[in-house]
Scaffold this active site. Structure first.
Site, PDB file in Angstrom:
ATOM      1  N   HIS A  81       0.859  -1.204   0.000  1.00 58.44           N
ATOM      2  CA  HIS A  81       0.000   0.000   0.000  1.00 58.44           C
ATOM      3  C   HIS A  81       0.887   1.243   0.000  1.00 58.44           C
ATOM      4  CE1 HIS A  81      -3.703   2.289   1.649  1.00 58.44           C
ATOM      5  NE2 HIS A  81      -2.802   3.188   1.285  1.00 58.44           N
TER       6      HIS A  81
ATOM      7  N   HIS B  96       1.358   5.474  -1.794  1.00 64.82           N
ATOM      8  CA  HIS B  96       0.926   6.585  -2.655  1.00 64.82           C
ATOM      9  C   HIS B  96       2.170   7.156  -3.325  1.00 64.82           C
ATOM     10  CE1 HIS B  96      -3.133   6.768  -0.810  1.00 64.82           C
ATOM     11  NE2 HIS B  96      -2.469   6.286   0.226  1.00 64.82           N
TER      12      HIS B  96
ATOM     13  N   LYS C 129      -9.735  -0.532  -5.352  1.00 62.99           N
ATOM     14  CA  LYS C 129      -9.662   0.217  -4.107  1.00 62.99           C
ATOM     15  C   LYS C 129     -11.004   0.871  -3.808  1.00 62.99           C
ATOM     16  CE  LYS C 129      -8.037   2.557  -0.648  1.00 62.99           C
ATOM     17  NZ  LYS C 129      -6.852   2.626   0.177  1.00 62.99           N
TER      18      LYS C 129
ATOM     19  N   HIS D 130     -10.426   1.244   2.307  1.00 63.31           N
ATOM     20  CA  HIS D 130     -10.206   2.290   3.317  1.00 63.31           C
ATOM     21  C   HIS D 130     -11.417   2.197   4.237  1.00 63.31           C
ATOM     22  CE1 HIS D 130      -8.653   6.298   4.727  1.00 63.31           C
ATOM     23  NE2 HIS D 130      -9.839   6.226   5.310  1.00 63.31           N
TER      24      HIS D 130
ATOM     25  N   HIS E 194      -4.435  -0.410   6.322  1.00 62.64           N
ATOM     26  CA  HIS E 194      -3.912   0.452   7.389  1.00 62.64           C
ATOM     27  C   HIS E 194      -4.789   0.450   8.635  1.00 62.64           C
ATOM     28  CE1 HIS E 194      -6.766   3.052   5.374  1.00 62.64           C
ATOM     29  NE2 HIS E 194      -5.945   3.388   4.410  1.00 62.64           N
TER      30      HIS E 194
ATOM     31  N   ASP F 266       1.479   2.771   3.520  1.00 60.18           N
ATOM     32  CA  ASP F 266       0.623   3.946   3.348  1.00 60.18           C
ATOM     33  C   ASP F 266       1.462   5.225   3.317  1.00 60.18           C
ATOM     34  OD1 ASP F 266      -1.675   5.284   2.813  1.00 60.18           O
ATOM     35  OD2 ASP F 266      -2.389   5.361   4.875  1.00 60.18           O
TER      36      ASP F 266
HETATM   37  O1  DOR Z   1      -3.443   9.818   5.486  1.00 59.74           O
HETATM   38  C1  DOR Z   1      -3.793   9.459   4.380  1.00 59.74           C
HETATM   39  N1  DOR Z   1      -3.246   9.971   3.262  1.00 59.74           N
HETATM   40  N2  DOR Z   1      -4.757   8.552   4.280  1.00 59.74           N
HETATM   41  C2  DOR Z   1      -5.291   8.217   3.103  1.00 59.74           C
HETATM   42  O2  DOR Z   1      -6.169   7.393   3.088  1.00 59.74           O
HETATM   43  C3  DOR Z   1      -4.857   8.874   1.863  1.00 59.74           C
HETATM   44  C4  DOR Z   1      -3.496   9.406   1.994  1.00 59.74           C
HETATM   45  C5  DOR Z   1      -3.133  10.395   0.893  1.00 59.74           C
HETATM   46  O3  DOR Z   1      -3.380  10.076  -0.276  1.00 59.74           O
HETATM   47  O4  DOR Z   1      -2.605  11.436   1.191  1.00 59.74           O
HETATM   48 ZN    ZN Z   2      -3.358   5.120   1.705  1.00 66.45          ZN
END
Ligand code: DOR
Ligand code: ZN
Length: 355
Positions: free
Chosen positions: A13, A15, A99, A136, A174, A247
């Site tokens: 997981h 980003h 997702k 989520h 998470h 995450d």
């Molecule tokens: O804290 C987070 N940031 N939780 C999420 O679900 C998305 C992520 C983000 O994309 O910044």
């Molecule tokens: Zn995330």
């Protein structure tokens, strides 16, 4: 113990963002992870096979040479997602999973699902073809306390969903609560959870230490200490249902240190080192490899990586700031000293490239 050697792990997981940010975000992840499940919550969410294919190409182009890194793409579900698109993307090897963001639950979740009833045909298709659903898990109702959103999601949404789709593979992502840990322990084996490094280290006090601490703010938010303790137990339990997912979610410093700061913690530069420290503190270093490198691929039906990485006890200070796409980002545990440091060819090569 002064050295830890494990099969190369994967991040289930992350980003990576897009554009100019990719060079540094991909390097920070690829320095120790061979594969990563890439979140689709871009400004323009990744909802189609074509969008995912193009995004994957951009990630591949940004990947550092010399270390194979495989981005695994996900499809952002909306109320209007076409089951045929999902199935086609999965069959083509473009989508690894879908997702589910409840609408408005987090960053760029405005196009998310307003009610899971709207995606029943998609879930039925995914169940049939064996495609994992990544969740989520938070409700967004204004009357639900922000610290209760995960536990209430289990009660109101998740329990019913796993009953309605008994063959569906689910990753509860998470997780942050003892309730989520208990839920996963009691479910069938195809319902699993990822655990982030930050939720193993901080509790909700971290957001309010001698002032507001926006860099400790993420979603789901960190909870009370008893939940952190439950997460540490789960991660180090040796149960295959709990595995690694960082995450890591960078936001420019200015967007965090703002009147309305973004949710997200950029932990890629320290994630594996932090997990290692936690496992050591829990007396479970012998279980780190399974958590980081075996249970994830097993769930996804992929072979574990064959090469290995090494961490050495070699204290180092986390930088205060890292530049991502020409913007300053404050990493998790900025300025603090970590005891473990990556030390392999892959590690060294990529450490040089990484921010
Ligand atoms: O804290 C987070 N940031 N939780 C999420 O679900 C998305 C992520 C983000 O994309 O910044
Ligand atoms: Zn995330």
């Amino acid at each position: 113990m002064t050295m830890v050697s494990i099969r190369t792990p994967d991040d289930w997981h992350v980003h990576l963002r897009d554009g100019a940010q990719l060079t540094q975000t991909v390097a920070a992840t690829a320095r120790c992870f061979a594969r990563a499940i890439v979140m689709p919550n871009l400004v323009q969410p990744v909802c189609t096979v074509e969008a995912a294919r193009q995004y994957r190409n951009r990630i591949r182009s940004a990947s550092p040479s010399g270390a194979p890194f495989q981005p695994l793409m996900t499809c952002y579900l909306t109320d209007d997602t076409d089951p045929g698109e999902v199935a086609a993307g999965y069959a083509a090897g473009v989508f690894t999973a879908c997702k589910l963001y409840p609408a408005h639950a987090t960053t760029h979740a405005d196009s998310g699902v307003t009610n899971v009833r709207r995606i029943q045909p998609v879930l039925a298709t995914m169940e049939k073809i064996g495609m994992p659903l990544l969740i989520h898990g938070e409700v967004t109702d204004a009357d639900v306390d922000v610290f209760d959103r995960e536990a209430i999601f289990i009660e109101r949404v998740l329990t019913r969903m796993v009953q309605d789709f008994p063959g569906l593979k689910v990753v509860f992502e998470h997780i942050t609560t003892a309730e989520a840990v208990d839920f996963i322990r009691e479910c069938r084996a195809q319902i699993v959870a990822t655990i982030t490094p930050h939720h193993l280290v901080i509790n909700r006090n971290a957001m309010f230490q001698r002032g507001m601490r926006p860099h400790a703010y993420c979603l789901p938010v960190a909870k009370r200490e008893r939940h952190r303790v439950a997460l540490r137990k789960a991660a180090t339990s040796g149960l295959p249902r709990f595995f690694l997912g960082t995450d890591s979610a960078p936001h420019p410093r200015a967007m965090k240190e703002s009147a309305c700061g973004c949710a997200g913690i950029f932990n890629a530069p320290v994630a594996l080192e932090v997990y290692t420290q936690v496992f050591e503190e829990e007396g479970a270093l012998d279980r780190l490899e399974a958590f980081a490198s075996e249970y994830g691929p097993r769930f996804y039906g992929m072979p574990p990586n064959r090469d290995r990485i090494t961490l050495k006890r070699n204290p180092w200070q986390v930088p205060d700031v890292i530049e991502i796409g020409r913007q300053a980002v404050v990493p998790f545990l900025a300025g603090e000293t970590l005891v473990w440091r990556l030390d392999t060819n892959r590690g060294r090569r990529l450490q040089e490239l990484a921010p």
